[in-house]
Design a protein around this motif. Structure first.
Motif, PDB file in Angstrom:
ATOM      1  N   GLU A 345      11.905  -0.995 -10.241  1.00 15.55           N
ATOM      2  CA  GLU A 345      12.279  -0.124  -9.140  1.00 15.55           C
ATOM      3  C   GLU A 345      11.112   0.761  -8.707  1.00 15.55           C
ATOM      4  N   ASP A 346      10.229   1.051  -9.638  1.00 15.92           N
ATOM      5  CA  ASP A 346       9.088   1.908  -9.315  1.00 15.92           C
ATOM      6  C   ASP A 346       7.933   1.170  -8.674  1.00 15.92           C
ATOM      7  N   LEU A 347       8.029  -0.156  -8.589  1.00 12.26           N
ATOM      8  CA  LEU A 347       6.930  -0.923  -7.988  1.00 12.26           C
ATOM      9  C   LEU A 347       6.977  -0.777  -6.476  1.00 12.26           C
ATOM     10  N   HIS A 348       6.120   0.084  -5.952  1.00  8.17           N
ATOM     11  CA  HIS A 348       6.085   0.332  -4.514  1.00  8.17           C
ATOM     12  C   HIS A 348       4.659   0.710  -4.121  1.00  8.17           C
ATOM     13  N   LEU A 357      -2.449  -6.057  -4.361  1.00  7.56           N
ATOM     14  CA  LEU A 357      -1.551  -7.212  -4.286  1.00  7.56           C
ATOM     15  C   LEU A 357      -0.134  -6.794  -3.917  1.00  7.56           C
ATOM     16  N   ILE A 358       0.347  -5.696  -4.478  1.00  8.39           N
ATOM     17  CA  ILE A 358       1.702  -5.275  -4.139  1.00  8.39           C
ATOM     18  C   ILE A 358       1.790  -4.856  -2.682  1.00  8.39           C
ATOM     19  N   GLU A 359       0.693  -4.314  -2.159  1.00  7.73           N
ATOM     20  CA  GLU A 359       0.678  -3.971  -0.740  1.00  7.73           C
ATOM     21  C   GLU A 359       0.736  -5.244   0.111  1.00  7.73           C
ATOM     22  N   ASP A 360       0.019  -6.274  -0.329  1.00 10.57           N
ATOM     23  CA  ASP A 360       0.049  -7.543   0.400  1.00 10.57           C
ATOM     24  C   ASP A 360       1.448  -8.154   0.369  1.00 10.57           C
ATOM     25  N   ILE A 361       2.111  -8.047  -0.753  1.00 11.62           N
ATOM     26  CA  ILE A 361       3.460  -8.619  -0.869  1.00 11.62           C
ATOM     27  C   ILE A 361       4.432  -7.887   0.041  1.00 11.62           C
ATOM     28  N   PHE A 362       4.322  -6.590   0.116  1.00 12.52           N
ATOM     29  CA  PHE A 362       5.197  -5.852   1.030  1.00 12.52           C
ATOM     30  C   PHE A 362       4.874  -6.184   2.477  1.00 12.52           C
ATOM     31  N   MET A 363       3.623  -6.458   2.757  1.00  7.65           N
ATOM     32  CA  MET A 363       3.265  -6.887   4.113  1.00  7.65           C
ATOM     33  C   MET A 363       3.861  -8.258   4.420  1.00  7.65           C
ATOM     34  N   ASN A 385       3.954 -13.215  12.177  1.00  8.03           N
ATOM     35  CA  ASN A 385       4.929 -12.123  12.176  1.00  8.03           C
ATOM     36  C   ASN A 385       4.295 -10.810  12.617  1.00  8.03           C
ATOM     37  N   THR A 386       5.104  -9.923  13.171  1.00  7.22           N
ATOM     38  CA  THR A 386       4.650  -8.601  13.626  1.00  7.22           C
ATOM     39  C   THR A 386       4.986  -7.575  12.561  1.00  7.22           C
ATOM     40  N   LEU A 387       3.984  -6.803  12.147  1.00 11.52           N
ATOM     41  CA  LEU A 387       4.194  -5.785  11.130  1.00 11.52           C
ATOM     42  C   LEU A 387       4.850  -4.546  11.732  1.00 11.52           C
ATOM     43  N   ARG A 388       5.476  -3.722  10.866  1.00  8.33           N
ATOM     44  CA  ARG A 388       6.174  -2.520  11.308  1.00  8.33           C
ATOM     45  C   ARG A 388       6.013  -1.436  10.256  1.00  8.33           C
ATOM     46  N   ASN A 389       6.293  -0.235  10.651  1.00  9.02           N
ATOM     47  CA  ASN A 389       6.290   0.868   9.695  1.00  9.02           C
ATOM     48  C   ASN A 389       7.562   0.804   8.861  1.00  9.02           C
ATOM     49  N   CYS A 390       7.380   0.762   7.552  1.00  3.46           N
ATOM     50  CA  CYS A 390       8.546   0.663   6.676  1.00  3.46           C
ATOM     51  C   CYS A 390       9.086   2.049   6.346  1.00  3.46           C
ATOM     52  N   THR A 391      10.321   2.074   5.911  1.00  2.00           N
ATOM     53  CA  THR A 391      11.010   3.334   5.650  1.00  2.00           C
ATOM     54  C   THR A 391      10.699   3.901   4.279  1.00  2.00           C
ATOM     55  N   GLY A 392      10.171   3.091   3.408  1.00  2.00           N
ATOM     56  CA  GLY A 392       9.944   3.531   2.039  1.00  2.00           C
ATOM     57  C   GLY A 392      11.092   3.224   1.107  1.00  2.00           C
ATOM     58  N   GLN A 393      12.188   2.716   1.674  1.00  2.00           N
ATOM     59  CA  GLN A 393      13.351   2.362   0.870  1.00  2.00           C
ATOM     60  C   GLN A 393      13.322   0.893   0.423  1.00  2.00           C
ATOM     61  N   GLU A 394      12.349   0.160   0.923  1.00  2.00           N
ATOM     62  CA  GLU A 394      12.252  -1.242   0.541  1.00  2.00           C
ATOM     63  C   GLU A 394      11.897  -1.347  -0.947  1.00  2.00           C
ATOM     64  N   ARG A 395      12.496  -2.316  -1.599  1.00  2.36           N
ATOM     65  CA  ARG A 395      12.247  -2.519  -3.025  1.00  2.36           C
ATOM     66  C   ARG A 395      11.743  -3.942  -3.248  1.00  2.36           C
ATOM     67  N   ILE A 396      10.881  -4.042  -4.232  1.00  5.91           N
ATOM     68  CA  ILE A 396      10.363  -5.383  -4.530  1.00  5.91           C
ATOM     69  C   ILE A 396      11.466  -6.270  -5.095  1.00  5.91           C
ATOM     70  N   THR A 397      12.477  -5.659  -5.677  1.00  4.81           N
ATOM     71  CA  THR A 397      13.595  -6.444  -6.208  1.00  4.81           C
ATOM     72  C   THR A 397      14.480  -7.004  -5.108  1.00  4.81           C
TER      73      THR A 397
END
Length: 858
Positions: A345-348, A357-363, A385-397
């Protein structure tokens, strides 16, 4: 803006490892492209080479006349292995009993699935610098204990070759190349997976379980594909499974020309089962729907554990892999703990600013904009794909292939095993005199893991971690992912007949009515048949032919038939040996026996009645004529002959076999000897009627008794000699009549048998000749003509019996013997005694001395 989309597509990257880019974009790319490196210093370090991207491009930058490695398309599932690595290190450092007063660190590089990058990463970790310096370390006393990695055999083999030279232990979490089993070439290599040998052994057992003996193979057109195909073919051959076709998928121009040919091969194939082997890559999977989508959707694919551990790769062709069967390693090792959930849950990106790498995965998977504008620009030209500003609530899980249920704990297991081995080496055993990197592998060999239930797990003699395999059925979910439905397990430690445990009813098939697909060149040969190879065809293509006479097959697809034991015979369907039918002249089962018994008893009673008459009228002239004592003896022998028939009926045994031949031989000899004596007495009586004849002294019972005794004694001597040398015995004849045991008497000695018959014939012939010569001699009651007829009948019966006896078998032979006995005995009785009985009963006027003398004078 850089015109890069048309230059840097997936197709271009497939066809060339080196890609020139637009010079206007080079500066942005140089700023954006970085090596993926993870370092946490510690007293003891573990190196890691882990493929976290699908592939790597070698990008040329013309203004600088240099090229850069570009790791492309981050693999969310492979990143989970990197997370497991870091989490295992963290858990080890929190355990005060594991490495007290020491911390465990790591230095990890991303190999991007490329052997060149993997080798560079190893040298970078050993050198401690960005630019590797072989055989030199720039970090002083940095203690590198061992290495974890890599995921694929293509990258793991060169890593193992280098680490073997330096003496470092290595634990791979995905390489399955069988060549790594060689402990001479790779003494420090271990892996938490089993080699392709174990995978293909399990696949061959599954194919045999479903009766699939005719399969196709699709593999990659590279060294790995060729090696795996060879290994797979070996195990399939051991189970009697044939390969109908092999298709090698590659991405060059020659392959493009063969696409139609491949499609025709699969479409015209008779098998419904295809095994997928070779290098696990997205390019390989992407190529399948492009070339063979239509024909493969009707086939059931079988995937080894290499593919089963790469759900994200398989997900590129969900339609093709739907309803496929896949093997996945089973570890008695649970990662589903609350601590692990909190760690994930803390992986952000906001909490791990240095984790590129985690930044690339979120992208890639959450389409989040990066704080690095150069990276955003690079992403813009590579992906659509078009990138967007994320809310910060996205989880890698939230990413499907990152969830715990789609991953195995093999990396966490590898780190845990290495840390335990370090603990044993540093704190349990004696002090280390040499650099411990050379000794760590000795402790890895001895590592054991014992779960609460099940067997103890450890590395085998080839450095492989023995684990079971779970077998799943791929099913497309409502979200469009491939879900795994468990239906079986393979346990290599179990007894051979219990290793595979499958519940077929849980499987969903592609076929109509959910029937098991057919994968056979020829239909199964049912029990009672065997397989006959077709000339020029593979062993799985055969004809079914019935078993030969006397043989059975009680299994399906029997290679050969089994001959039944001597005392047994196949049943009607030729699937079971049953007791043979016993054939003999039985009292209960044969009408013939009843008829013979009735006739024998009837004639015995008739003879008894006649004997009673003769005893009653023993003083009458008709009885006294021609020696009444011989008549009594003749009647007794005829009675015994009728009774001897019962020795021929029923199941023969040794004693009855001896008695039957001896009885009728001796009784008939006595009977014929009596007739011979009667005939001689007629001749002597005629000679004695002449005045002064010397034949008078031979008149009386002494001559007749002597003739009977002498002639009978010779037959008795013959019989006793026969019994002493080679007596008759019970014989079981299993060859004459198929499926039947003829229980019969063997004469023992043919000479003895024919001597008995021959001697009776000799007596009968002499009696016949003498009686024939004396038939017209005058006498009070001349029996010569009756004796002549009886001997003629007797000789005719027994002469006819000999060829009939030789041409028949079993109970028919016995019938011939009984018929001969009854006929000849009845002939003697009728010929000799019926005329006298006629006179005694119906013509008493002729049974007077005066009448007989009158006839004689006339």
């Amino acid at each position: 803006m850089c015109e890069m989309a048309s230059k840097f597509t997936k197709t271009e990257k497939r066809r060339s490892g080196v890609q020139p880019l637009n010079p206007a974009c080079n500066l942005q790319i140089i700023k954006a492209v970085k090596e993926y490196e993870y370092v946490q210093e510690g007293d003891i370090m573990i190196g890691g080479v882990m493929a976290s991207h699908f592939y790597m491009a070698n990008v040329i930058f013309p203004p600088y006349k240099s090229n850069r490695f570009l790791c492309n398309s981050p693999n969310q599932q492979a990143y989970r292995y990197l997370v497991d690595f870091r989490y295992a290190i963290e858990q080890t450092n929190k355990d005060p009993a594991r490495l007290p007063n020491l911390t465990l660190g790591y230095h990890i590089y991303d190999s991007c699935g490329d052997p060149r990058k993997a080798v560079r990463s190893v040298l970078q970790i050993l050198s401690g610098t960005r630019e590797p310096v072989p055989n030199y370390s720039c970090v002083g006393k940095r203690n590198i204990a061992g290495f974890i990695g890599d995921l694929t055999s293509e990258t793991t083999v060169p890593i193992a070759q280098i680490l073997t030279l330096y003496g470092y232990s290595q634990i791979s979490y995905g390489a399955t190349d069988p060549s790594l089993r060689d402990r001479v070439a790779f003494p420090y290599f271990f892996r938490t997976v089993q080699s392709d040998e174990a995978n293909y052994f399990a696949i061959s057992k599954l194919l045999r379980h479903f009766g699939w003996t005719w399969v196709g193979i699709i593999t990659s057109d590279d060294i790995s594909g060729e090696r795996e195909h060879h290994s797979l073919a070996k195990y399939l051959s051991r189970e009697g499974i044939c390969i109908e076709f092999t298709i090698k998928i590659c991405t060059n121009e020659e392959h493009t020309k063969k696409l139609n040919q491949y499609e025709i091969i699969i479409q015209e194939s008779s098998t419904s089962v295809i095994i997928l082997s070779g290098t696990v890559s997205t390019m390989f999977v992407i190529e399948l729907p492009v070339t063979l989508n239509n024909v493969l959707q009707e086939k059931t694919l079988i995937l080894s554990s290499n593919w089963g551990n790469n759900d994200i790769v398989v997900g590129y062709a969900v339609e093709i892999f739907n309803y496929s069967l896949v093997f996945v390693p089973r570890y008695h090792y649970d990662l589903g703990t609350p601590e692990m959930s909190r760690f994930l849950e803390d992986l952000h990106p906001s909490k791990f600013l240095d984790d590129e790498l985690i930044e690339d995965i979120f992208m890639m998977f959450h389409l989040c904009l990066s704080k690095d504008q150069n990276k955003n620009e690079l992403y813009k030209y590579i992906y659509i794909n078009t990138l967007r500003n994320c809310t910060g609530q996205e989880r890698i899980t939230d990413i499907y292939h990152f969830r715990g249920e789609t991953n195995s704990p093999r990396v966490h297991l590898a780190v845990n095993i290495m840390s335990q081995a370090l603990h044993e080496m540093l704190f349990i055993k004696e002090s280390i005199q040499y650099p411990y990197k050379y000794q760590l592998h000795c402790y890895l060999k001895k590592h054991q893991y014992s779960p609460q239930t099940g067997p103890t797990f450890l590395f085998d003699e080839h450095g492989e971690y023995i684990s079971g395999l779970r077998i799943y059925n791929y099913i497309i979910s409502a979200e469009g992912y491939l879900n795994k439905m468990l239906f079986g397990e393979f346990s290599p430690w179990a007894p051979p007949d219990q290793q595979l445990n499958v519940t077929s009813s849980l499987i969903q098939w592609k076929t109509n009515n959910n029937e098991i697909p057919r994968a056979q060149c020829s239909d199964n040969c049912p029990p009672g048949y065997r397989k006959a190879p077709k000339p020029g065809a593979q062993s799985c293509c055969y004809d079914c032919v019935p078993c030969s006479e006397g043989e059975i097959s009680n299994t399906t697809d029997s290679e050969s038939c089994i001959r039944c034991p001597d005392m047994e015979w196949p049943n009607e369907k030729m699937i079971q040996c049953i007791a043979r039918n016993e054939e003999f002249l039985s009292y209960s089962d044969n009408v013939v026996s009843a008829i013979f018994s009735f006739i024998s008893v009837l004639f015995f009673l008739i003879t008894e009645v006649i004997l009673g008459f003769f005893i009653t009228y023993r003083d009458r002239p008709i009885v006294r004529a021609n020696n009444r004592s011989l008549s009594f003896l003749l009647l007794v022998s005829i009675k015994l002959s009728f009774l001897s028939v019962f020795l021929f009926l029923g199941r023969p045994v040794d004693i009855t076999c001896m008695l039957r031949i001896i009885t009728f031989g001796i009784t008939f000899s006595i009977a014929v000897s009596s007739l011979l004596a009667k005939t001689i007495m007629v001749c002597v009586a005629f000679k004695a009627t002449k005045p002064g004849s010397s034949w008078r002294k031979w008149l009386g019972v002494k001559l007749s008794n002597s003739v009977v005794l002498f002639c009978s004694s010779i037959q008795i001597i013959i019989c006793m000699t026969w019994l002493a040398i080679s007596p008759p015995f019970q014989e079981l004849d299993i060859h004459t009549s198929p499926g039947t045991i003829i229980i019969q008497c063997n004469e023992g000695s043919a000479i003895g048998f024919y001597s008995v018959i021959g001697y009776m014939g000799l007596l009968a012939a002499v009696s016949f000749v003498l009686a024939f010569l004396a038939r017209s001699l005058p006498d009070s009651f001349n029996e010569a003509k009756y004796i002549t007829f009886s001997m003629l009948l007797f000789c005719s019966v027994w002469i006819t019996m000999i060829p009939a006896y030789l041409s028949t078998k079993g109970k028919n032979t016995v019938c011939v013997e009984i018929f001969a006995i009854l006929t000849s005995s009845a002939g003697l009785l009728a010929s000799i005694f019926l005329p006298k009985c006629y006179i005694i009963l119906l013509r008493p006027d002729m049974n007077t001395k005066s009448y007989l003398h009158y006839n004689n004078n006339v």
